[in-house]
Motif scaffolding. Sequence first.
Motif, short mmCIF file in Angstrom:
data_model
loop_
_atom_site.label_atom_id
_atom_site.label_comp_id
_atom_site.label_asym_id
_atom_site.label_seq_id
_atom_site.Cartn_x
_atom_site.Cartn_y
_atom_site.Cartn_z
N SER A 161 3.42 -0.29 -7.15
CA SER A 161 4.32 0.19 -8.20
C SER A 161 4.43 1.69 -8.07
O SER A 161 3.69 2.44 -8.69
CB SER A 161 3.73 -0.20 -9.56
OG SER A 161 4.50 0.38 -10.56
N GLY A 166 -8.34 1.90 -4.60
CA GLY A 166 -7.53 1.13 -5.54
C GLY A 166 -6.22 1.83 -5.85
O GLY A 166 -5.18 1.19 -5.98
N ALA A 167 -6.28 3.17 -5.91
CA ALA A 167 -5.04 3.92 -6.16
C ALA A 167 -4.05 3.69 -5.02
O ALA A 167 -2.84 3.63 -5.25
CB ALA A 167 -5.35 5.41 -6.31
N THR A 180 0.85 -1.18 0.00
CA THR A 180 0.00 0.00 0.00
C THR A 180 0.89 1.24 0.00
O THR A 180 2.07 1.17 0.30
CB THR A 180 -0.88 0.06 1.25
OG1 THR A 180 -0.04 0.12 2.40
CG2 THR A 180 -1.77 -1.16 1.35
N TYR A 185 -2.56 0.38 -5.94
CA TYR A 185 -1.80 0.40 -7.19
C TYR A 185 -0.48 1.14 -7.00
O TYR A 185 0.59 0.67 -7.37
CB TYR A 185 -2.63 1.06 -8.30
CG TYR A 185 -1.88 1.18 -9.58
CD1 TYR A 185 -1.31 2.39 -9.97
CD2 TYR A 185 -1.70 0.08 -10.40
CE1 TYR A 185 -0.60 2.48 -11.13
CE2 TYR A 185 -0.99 0.17 -11.57
CZ TYR A 185 -0.43 1.38 -11.94
OH TYR A 185 0.29 1.48 -13.09
N PHE A 186 -0.56 2.34 -6.42
CA PHE A 186 0.67 3.11 -6.25
C PHE A 186 1.51 2.59 -5.10
O PHE A 186 2.62 3.06 -4.89
CB PHE A 186 0.34 4.59 -6.06
CG PHE A 186 -0.16 5.24 -7.32
CD1 PHE A 186 -1.48 5.66 -7.41
CD2 PHE A 186 0.67 5.41 -8.40
CE1 PHE A 186 -1.95 6.23 -8.57
CE2 PHE A 186 0.20 5.99 -9.57
CZ PHE A 186 -1.11 6.40 -9.65
#
Lengths: 500, 125, 496
Positions: free
Chosen positions: C472, C464-465, C393, C468-469
């Motif tokens: 990656s 979700g961001a 996360t 995702y971040f």
Amino acid sequence: MTPGIAIILALLLPACGALAVILARRHPNVRETITIFVTLGTFGAVLSLVAPVHAGLRPGATLFEMLPGLPIRLEIEPLGMLYALVASGLWIVTSLYAIGYMRGHREKHQTRFYACFALSIAAALGIAFAGNLLTLFLFYELLTLVTYPLVTHHGTEKALAAGRVYLGVLMSTSIGFLFTALVWTYLATGSLDFRAGGIVAGKVEGWPLAMLLALFAFGTGKAALMPFHRWLPAAMVAPTPVSALLHAVAVVKAGVFTVLKIVVYIFGVENLRASGASLWLMYAAAFTLVAASVVALVKDNLKARLAYSTISQLAYIVLGAAIATHASILGAGMHIAMHAMGKITLFFCAGAIYVGVHKTEISELDGIGRTMPWTMVAFLLGSLSIIGLPPFGGAWSKWFLVLGAADRHQAFFVAVLMLGSLLAIGYLMPVVVRAFFAQPAAPAADPAASRPAPGIRRFDQAPLLCVLPPCLTAAGCLALFLFADTIADFLRPILEAAMP
Amino acid sequence: MLGLWNYWVVIVLMMMGLYTVISRNNLVKKVMGVAIFQVSIIMFYITIAKVRGGTAPIIPAGGSEGVTYTNPLPHVLMLTAIVVGVATSAVALTLAIRIKEAYGTVEEDQIVRLDHAEAESRQHG
Amino acid sequence: MAEHLPVLQVIVPLLAAPLCLLVRVPRIARVLVTVAAWTSLAIAVTLMAEVRTSGTITYALGGWAAPYGIEYRIDLLSAYLLVLVSVVAAVVLSFLPGRPAAQISNHRETHFYAALLLSLAGMLGIAATGDAFNIFVFLEISSISAYSLVALGRRRQALMAAFSYLIIGTIGASFILLGIGFMYHMTGTLNMDELAVYLPQLTSTRTVRVAFAFLFVGVSIKLALFPLHQWLPNAYSEAPAAVSAFLAATSTKISYYLLVRVVFTLFGAAFVFGSLHLDRLLVPLSIAAMFSGSIAAIYQTNVKRLLAYSSVAQVGYMTLGLSFATVTGLTGGLVHLFNHAMMKGGLFLSVACIGSRIGSAQLDDLRGLGRRMPFSMASFVVGGLSLIGIPGTVGFISKWYLVRAALEQGRWLVAGLIVASSLLAVAYVWRVLEVAYFAPRSADDPVVSEVGWKLLLPTWVLIGATVYFGLSADLTVGLAQDVARELVGITGGVTP
């Protein structure tokens, strides 16, 4: 199947299996079948990797880059391979056992159980296959999170309180110590990769090296090094299949595997031994070994006694890592397999006794060997392996550990290892002796309470699926004795120093 | 010291404003306190605009040879600031009216007491 | 058209605001609002792309050249903030078709949109402008509309919360104005580029030091930096949930932008950390913020208040990163800016989802929602894990850089305190999870069901961001690092 694909498959199968289990929640038989197939498939994928690793290959896969310059990378080497085999192989047996236990005990939330189980295996395999510290840390934390619902399965106040201890200790140690150690390592060496011969040689020396080792050792809370061991007995509130696989095999082995891997691939065995930075860890592990065994002696609750036994046995592995000689490292690695096989047998038996006759305290188990012979014989064989007597696997790992301590002229620790075995006799053999030779206690006042649930095939007073697995694993303890040198040979390459 | 008397005015006004905000219970008086505070800052800008011997920044009929002007820029800035202050006071006073409608009072201590009573009754209710 | 993008960035929402009021019909206003928000986002992304390829964009407002005219100056940091603020606005505004979820009553809907657009315009203006006084103007535009937004909360306590916010916020903005006045007094210019040239030469004068002091205190009030944070818990917990999501994810971030500008662009790190030794003040205050916020959060019985106190703690993380004055430290602060916006925005939206069904944000009322509202609670879980800093996360990414920056400077105690306060987050996140997943729903609790996809989608976009971040982080860290290098490089930071 190429090794790269096999690695991804080994992680993906359990994860997808979890999803499939959730989707099949309304059809228990389908759900259980999915679980069995996924365990077999995962073990198959892991097994296919043994040959390439034994041949000297180090297959890997880079997944994505989490931080600039620090990717999430999977890479297999013999130690990880061993752990992966142990975890995925024993998962098959445990799934059979779990089906028997959960149905025999009419447990609730079975879907959640099987799904989280699958995810824990995925996380454990992720730890086994981790190619750098960051990947290991990622899967290590995931394992904690995914096993939390399993620990708090019953949802009672007691389970919640235990869950809080579990999470509290594991999170505090991992975020507080392990994370700090990670950042420090990265700053000092510019990398987090696992490399033969370690990466800190020359970069961190003297007492900072000992500090770094301390942060790693105590940061790996799953290795249950005192004083961060409280989570293990607390987690016994979980159903026995959870205790068996996770807290005898997957979670605790993740902890000691991490310690061992860090000693071999981050610190470097030669470097650590030469620097003397692990001397304090030897004493800490020795203390845990003896203290936990002593506590086990006084525990009447069977699972609690086994829990403290586990803490003590884990200390064997940490001690082997700290002694840092070739033999001790091999012994520690072998003990991962030996202890797993032995302890899971003992936990299976404890669970079978609970489902069959609803007894949890050792004092209630007098004479039970007569009514549950197969179960108690398995218990005997498992105990002998834990104690370290031939012809059981535990004998070989103890032998190597003693050899390793002797190599380093540490007579004190040879004595500690011997004392551990003596204490193990002290806390395990009475159970067996009382089971077979003592008179059974008066029958229960309310026969209805101990009437088994109908519709389950009974064998040995417990569901068949609860008695068969411990017999299998007890046989496994025997088999490991015979294959011990294969395992040792398999592990030997990890001791090679880095290429010049 | 005495030559900087204009800055002393600014300081006094500022402190008066802040003190009013802190010490007065009545919400409307708090708004006035903030307004006084903002006025002090306006005063500050105006006072730094003044150039000794300067006249109003309007080009006189005979051209601007040898004329010293006071700096018009801070005045311009303060027109904006005055508007901002008006808007702030308007919103604040509107809030005070709404608070009066909701609580029946604009005294802060009574509002706090009413809130506490409400919270307690909700706990015991 | 393309060369006017910098000013269009501000004008589009600014004009859309009164239009919403004039339009009266809520449905058309909604369309207008959505169009305005997404157009702003498109402009922001275009500007970011342009800055990445060709460097800083300057735009003279009305054709009047700087330093006499107002200049919009979009460098990498500004573009970063523009994109962040417009993304959050676009996501939160797409949440609003669930008007009941936003807890806005019917006849106030157009007013709500107008205020939100004004706040957005103000914040975009702060990021885009290169003129110091212009910053004040936009700051007040965004703040006054924020006060009105907070006042739209359902309970009457929202009015007092908005009033306190107004009083404290105005004092803060007035301090900033005073600071600007002192700066102008000494340099004769309001253009930030020129100020950056003149101010470092004048730092020995008391006036300039006072200017810095006022600016710092004023910005700290807006930033809710401990101990000037008292307005935040009330404001965020009483405001409508969607407003809390919007403000939590943007207004403190813009204030942080202001702090970075003041410290690094205007006065220069050499002065601020070299001669003023601001780190001696900022580090203890940040740590105090981290602990007081987290500890206070543990004892809250209202989930929104819990998240608000958590925000106070997170602001501490951001300022701690800044106070290290190294590239790593500032990268940590800037990347946490983005990460926290995603986390808190997502968390407040999930609370909004839950609130729309149970009508309350009290922790006890969340009993058993883990089963009844699985997706909403799941989004809260993921956001919570991010607050703790679980790898995978974005919270982990921020912690990584902050601890790294601390260790780089040999600040072992600070590093230890950072990880210790993360552990406090475990405590308050787990309180919520235990109630939601383990406490059974009693017979007299209202029967609730999961919210529709229209509300779940924006929530999960933000949550979700965070995943995702977190998996990656190349993009966000790369950007933050470039910005940090630029800032620390020009004005000279502390070498690690």
